[in-house]
Write a protein that holds these residues in place. Structure first.
Motif, mmCIF file in Angstrom:
data_model
loop_
_atom_site.group_PDB
_atom_site.id
_atom_site.type_symbol
_atom_site.label_atom_id
_atom_site.label_comp_id
_atom_site.label_asym_id
_atom_site.label_seq_id
_atom_site.Cartn_x
_atom_site.Cartn_y
_atom_site.Cartn_z
ATOM 1 N N VAL A 44 0.839 -1.206 0.000
ATOM 2 C CA VAL A 44 0.000 0.000 0.000
ATOM 3 C C VAL A 44 0.871 1.251 0.000
ATOM 4 O O VAL A 44 0.619 2.200 -0.755
ATOM 5 N N ILE A 45 1.916 1.254 0.838
ATOM 6 C CA ILE A 45 2.829 2.405 0.892
ATOM 7 C C ILE A 45 3.518 2.600 -0.450
ATOM 8 O O ILE A 45 3.678 3.743 -0.918
ATOM 9 N N GLN A 46 3.936 1.492 -1.087
ATOM 10 C CA GLN A 46 4.580 1.594 -2.394
ATOM 11 C C GLN A 46 3.639 2.224 -3.415
ATOM 12 O O GLN A 46 4.050 3.070 -4.225
ATOM 13 N N ARG A 47 2.387 1.848 -3.385
ATOM 14 C CA ARG A 47 1.420 2.395 -4.335
ATOM 15 C C ARG A 47 1.124 3.858 -4.042
ATOM 16 O O ARG A 47 0.971 4.672 -4.961
ATOM 17 N N MET A 48 1.039 4.188 -2.766
ATOM 18 C CA MET A 48 0.840 5.584 -2.399
ATOM 19 C C MET A 48 2.018 6.435 -2.854
ATOM 20 O O MET A 48 1.842 7.543 -3.374
ATOM 21 N N HIS A 49 3.229 5.920 -2.686
ATOM 22 C CA HIS A 49 4.429 6.650 -3.099
ATOM 23 C C HIS A 49 4.445 6.840 -4.611
ATOM 24 O O HIS A 49 4.789 7.927 -5.110
#
Length: 210
Positions: free
Chosen positions: A191-196
Motif C-alpha cells: 500500500v505504501i509503495q502504491r501511495m508513493h
C-alpha cells in the motif's frame, strides 16, 4: 509479481479448458460468479472446521481457475467494462472469505498460545490486503497508475496457501500466526509503495503544469 509472471503459464494450461467453455456456451461472467461462490463456500467451511489440506487443494484449484473468465472473454470478444468490474468485485469477496476463514480457524482450532496471534494477524492481512487493490483502483480512477508492489493478489494467496499447507502437514501453528503477520506487513508495504508511486506522479504532474 506472480500475477504478471504467471499469466503465460496459466494461458497454456487452461487454454483448452477455456475453449471447451466457449463451445459449451458458458460465459465469462458466469465463470466469475460461480467460481467466487464456490471459493467463498469452500473457504468458510473447510478451514474453520480444521480440514486444512482438503481446503487448500479445493480453494487452490478454484483460485487458479479464476483466470478462466478472462480467457473466455478474450476468445469470445466479450471483454467489457462490466466484466472487468464484476471480476474485480468478486475477487474481493473471495479474498475476504479466505482470510475471514483463517480468523475463524484461529478461533476454533489454533493452539492456545497462537490463537490470538493467528486471529489478529489474519484480520490485519484481510484489512491491509483489501486496501492494496483499492489503492490501485483509486489511482486509476483519477487517471494515474499504481500497479506496483511486493505483494499483489497472487503473491498474497500463494503465501497464505504455503502457511496453510505447513500447518496442515502437522507443523507448529506458529507458522500460521507468524505467516499471517508477515503477510499483513507485506500488504501494508505494498500500500505504501502504491501511495508513493501515485505521489510521485502527482508531483511530476504539478511540476509540468508550472
Amino acid at each position: 509479481m506472480l500475477s504478471r509472471t504467471g499469466r503465460p503459464l496459466a494461458k497454456t494450461i487452461f487454454g483448452p479448458i477455456a475453449h471447451a467453455c466457449v463451445k459449451l456456451g458458458i460465459s465469462a461472467n458466469t465463470i466469475t460468479v460461480v467460481g467466487t461462490f464456490l471459493t467463498v463456500i469452500t473457504s468458510l467451511y473447510f478451514f474453520p472446521t480444521n480440514q486444512l489440506l482438503l481446503g487448500f487443494v479445493i480453494v487452490s484449484i478454484l483460485v487458479i481457475f479464476d483466470n478462466l473468465d478472462g480467457q473466455v472473454a478474450r476468445l469470445t470478444n466479450s471483454s467489457s467494462t462490466w466484466g472487468a468490474f464484476l471480476d474485480s468485485t468478486m475477487d474481493r469477496f473471495a479474498d475476504a472469505a479466505i482470510f475471514a476463514s483463517f480468523v475463524a480457524w484461529g478461533y476454533t482450532s489454533a493452539s492456545e498460545p497462537t490463537r490470538i496471534w493467528v486471529m489478529t494477524g489474519a484480520l490485519a492481512a484481510l484489512v491491509f490486503g483489501s486496501v492494496v487493490p483499492y489503492a490501485r483502483a483509486r489511482a486509476e480512477g483519477v487517471g494515474l497508475t499504481a500497479s506496483v508492489g511486493i505483494a499483489e493478489r497472487a503473491d498474497r494467496l500463494v503465501f497464505a496457501g504455503i502457511c496453510v499447507l505447513l500447518v496442515g502437514f502437522g507443523l507448529s501453528h506458529w507458522f500460521m500466526a507468524i505467516g499471517m503477520w508477515i503477510l499483513a506487513i507485506l500488504s501494508f508495504i505494498t500500500v505504501i509503495q502504491r501511495m508513493h508511486t501515485v505521489f510521485q506522479q502527482c508531483k511530476a504532474g504539478e511540476s509540468e503544469g508550472e
